[in-house]
Design a protein around this motif. Structure first.
Motif, PDB file in Angstrom:
ATOM      1  N   ARG A 189      84.167-122.934 -18.746  1.00 34.89           N
ATOM      2  CA  ARG A 189      85.136-123.053 -17.650  1.00 34.89           C
ATOM      3  C   ARG A 189      85.825-124.408 -17.772  1.00 34.89           C
ATOM      4  N   SER A 230      70.707-120.899 -19.435  1.00 31.29           N
ATOM      5  CA  SER A 230      71.229-120.163 -20.581  1.00 31.29           C
ATOM      6  C   SER A 230      72.153-121.049 -21.418  1.00 31.29           C
ATOM      7  N   GLU A 243      80.171-118.722 -22.600  1.00 31.91           N
ATOM      8  CA  GLU A 243      81.002-117.788 -21.851  1.00 31.91           C
ATOM      9  C   GLU A 243      82.447-118.074 -22.216  1.00 31.91           C
ATOM     10  N   GLU A 285      86.529-121.560 -24.158  1.00 33.11           N
ATOM     11  CA  GLU A 285      85.068-121.465 -24.212  1.00 33.11           C
ATOM     12  C   GLU A 285      84.531-122.349 -23.110  1.00 33.11           C
ATOM     13  N   THR A 308      74.000-119.480 -23.812  1.00 33.45           N
ATOM     14  CA  THR A 308      74.966-118.522 -24.326  1.00 33.45           C
ATOM     15  C   THR A 308      76.353-118.914 -23.832  1.00 33.45           C
ATOM     16  N   GLY A 351      87.373-113.672 -16.225  1.00 33.66           N
ATOM     17  CA  GLY A 351      86.108-113.749 -16.948  1.00 33.66           C
ATOM     18  C   GLY A 351      84.990-114.106 -16.004  1.00 33.66           C
ATOM     19  N   PRO A 352      83.855-114.370 -16.514  1.00 35.24           N
ATOM     20  CA  PRO A 352      83.537-114.683 -17.905  1.00 35.24           C
ATOM     21  C   PRO A 352      83.331-113.438 -18.757  1.00 35.24           C
ATOM     22  N   TYR A 353      83.551-113.622 -20.046  1.00 35.51           N
ATOM     23  CA  TYR A 353      83.318-112.603 -21.053  1.00 35.51           C
ATOM     24  C   TYR A 353      82.253-113.111 -22.014  1.00 35.51           C
ATOM     25  N   SER A 354      81.551-112.193 -22.628  1.00 33.11           N
ATOM     26  CA  SER A 354      80.464-112.551 -23.540  1.00 33.11           C
ATOM     27  C   SER A 354      80.959-113.031 -24.897  1.00 33.11           C
TER      28      SER A 354
END
Length: 65
Positions: free
Chosen positions: A20, A2, A6, A18, A4, A29-32
């Motif tokens: 880790r 992915s 996190e 943004e 995307t 987190g993680p958050y979207s």
């Protein structure tokens, strides 16, 4: 894999990261999205309050006492 991004809320610095970038023990987190990560503490507090109310209801107590 992915691509995307996190987002994480860093408890030590109060900053949103943004990806880790820091030690896991300092991160929530993680958050979207960045906005979700920025609200991490408010989200956690709201969930804790809801869980306290659920526990009180389970035990037959008034959560406000």
């Amino acid at each position: 894999m992915s691509t995307t991004p996190e987002f994480f809320y860093n408890l030590a610095t109060g900053a949103v990261e943004e990806g880790r970038q820091s030690s896991g023990q300092d991160l929530m987190g993680p958050y979207s999205t960045r906005a979700e990560a920025e609200r991490a503490l408010q989200t956690a507090a709201a969930r804790n309050d809801a869980w306290d109310e659920d526990d009180a209801a389970w035990e037959g107590e008034d959560a406000e006492s």
